[in-house]
Design an enzyme around this catalytic site. Structure first.
Site, PDB file in Angstrom:
ATOM      1  N   LYS A 160       0.863  -1.182   0.000  1.00 38.72           N
ATOM      2  CA  LYS A 160       0.000   0.000   0.000  1.00 38.72           C
ATOM      3  C   LYS A 160       0.903   1.237   0.000  1.00 38.72           C
ATOM      4  O   LYS A 160       1.164   1.845   1.033  1.00 38.72           O
ATOM      5  CB  LYS A 160      -0.933  -0.032   1.215  1.00 38.72           C
ATOM      6  CG  LYS A 160      -2.062   0.980   1.133  1.00 38.72           C
ATOM      7  CD  LYS A 160      -3.092   0.712   2.222  1.00 38.72           C
ATOM      8  CE  LYS A 160      -4.048   1.880   2.392  1.00 38.72           C
ATOM      9  NZ  LYS A 160      -4.874   2.170   1.233  1.00 38.72           N
TER      10      LYS A 160
HETATM   11  N1  PMP Z   1      -7.890  -1.558  -2.808  1.00 34.55           N
HETATM   12  C1  PMP Z   1      -7.278  -0.358  -2.787  1.00 34.55           C
HETATM   13  C2  PMP Z   1      -6.499   0.076  -3.976  1.00 34.55           C
HETATM   14  C3  PMP Z   1      -7.388   0.454  -1.641  1.00 34.55           C
HETATM   15  O1  PMP Z   1      -6.800   1.659  -1.617  1.00 34.55           O
HETATM   16  C4  PMP Z   1      -8.144   0.017  -0.546  1.00 34.55           C
HETATM   17  C5  PMP Z   1      -8.271   0.882   0.672  1.00 34.55           C
HETATM   18  N2  PMP Z   1      -7.220   0.685   1.576  1.00 34.55           N
HETATM   19  C6  PMP Z   1      -8.761  -1.240  -0.623  1.00 34.55           C
HETATM   20  C7  PMP Z   1      -8.606  -1.998  -1.777  1.00 34.55           C
HETATM   21  C8  PMP Z   1      -9.566  -1.782   0.532  1.00 34.55           C
HETATM   22  O2  PMP Z   1      -8.728  -2.179   1.591  1.00 34.55           O
HETATM   23  P1  PMP Z   1      -9.236  -2.139   3.094  1.00 34.55           P
HETATM   24  O3  PMP Z   1     -10.509  -2.910   3.138  1.00 34.55           O
HETATM   25  O4  PMP Z   1      -8.156  -2.793   3.876  1.00 34.55           O
HETATM   26  O5  PMP Z   1      -9.431  -0.710   3.443  1.00 34.55           O
END
Ligand code: PMP
Length: 305
Positions: A160
């Protein structure tokens, strides 16, 4: 997208600093080369107090992101959990968004980041529905982006990183310019990957499917939670590659994410999916029960302030 509602303090490198003083130099490495990894986490105020959803899992993902890009992080997931809890407490917030970031700071320039210092900060602030107030109730229309998902061997979705979000931003701007609420990106192979900040699910004949991690998507914690909740409710959940027509022909489609929570999708490329369907509704209901502290069997996902 909402502007930031300021809180009082930011945690930075082990200390609290006043919100306005939590600045960084314009020649910081991360600003120029995208050398940062971060998290987005939510704290829900409810009848039992305030609970952070999957806090430890988010901090573990942050530690993994830093490791994968060889950024030394001198705090453990547990220390970051405690720092986040302290930051919420000192700001006296009941509900908030939590944004930890690990980044290469000021002191060196050039593509190789190794001689730039690593700074760590955690900000918290009040934040409302991400995709608009009616999105959770009525759903949103999405469009397949002309931008492809950054490839797993260029900017891996598993990390991320701030750098990845240029890709997300391009797709989201294009989608909004075309009148959609959000974009869906296909990966380099043409398989459905995810939204600009959400994972995606389809429901067909009561079976849920979501793209596998090997299609280059972020290992979303809401995705993981929805898979477990759905299986507990007796649904079959599959991780399998999807193509765009799988979205067009689905009974239900929805996004998952910390910010988006469970957001129904009511149309894809102007093909109507319709009003939020029963499976989406049931999962939304369950999710909001869990974060409200009303589903004791899922208390393992909550860290109380
Ligand atoms: N995909 C992307 C590209 C994201 O930025 C996010 C948000 N963090 C998610 C999926 C969803 O992840 P999460 O459920 O852990 O927030």
């Amino acid at each position: 997208m909402a502007s930031i509602k300021e809180a009082q303090y930011i945690w930075k490198n082990g200390e609290f600093v006043a919100w306005a003083d939590a600045t960084t130099h314009v020649l910081s490495h991360a600003l120029h080369y995208g050398t940062a990894v971060f998290e987005g986490i939510r704290c829900y105020g409810n009848d039992r107090g305030s609970a952070v959803f999957r806090l430890t899992d988010h901090m573990k993902r942050l530690v993994r992101s830093a490791k994968m890009i060889m950024m030394p992080l001198e705090y453990s997931a547990e220390e970051l959990v405690n720092a986040a809890l302290e930051t919420i407490r000192i700001n006296e917030l009941k509900s908030c968004y939590i944004r930890p970031i690990v980044y290469r700071g000021y002191g060196a320039m050039g593509v190789n980041p190794r001689s730039a210092p690593v700074d760590v900060a955690i900000g918290v602030w009040p934040w409302d529905a991400y995709l608009g107030n009616t999105a959770l109730e009525e759903g949103i229309a999405v469009g397949i982006s002309s931008w492809r998902q950054r490839s797993a061997n260029a900017l891996p979705g598993a990390v991320k990183s701030s750098a990845s979000y240029l890709n997300s931003g391009l797709a989201n701007m294009e989608a909004q310019d075309h009148g959609y609420g959000e974009a869906v990106l296909l990966n380099e192979m043409g398989n459905v990957a995810e939204g600009s900040g959400e994972n995606i699910f389809i429901v067909r004949d009561n079976v849920l499917s979501t793209p596998p991690l090997s299609d280059g998507v972020l290992e979303g914690l809401t995705r993981n939670s929805v898979m477990e909740m759905a299986r507990d409710l007796g649904y079959v959940v599959m991780e399998r590659s999807l193509v765009r027509t799988d979205l067009y022909s689905a009974d239900e489609v929805f996004f998952t994410g910390t910010a988006a929570e469970i957001t129904p999708i009511n149309a894809v490329d102007n093909r109507e999916i319709g009003k939020p369907g029963p499976v989406t509704r049931q999962l939304q209901h369950r999710f909001f029960e869990i974060v409200a502290g009303k589903a004791p069997e899922y208390d393992k996902w909550l860290t109380w302030i």
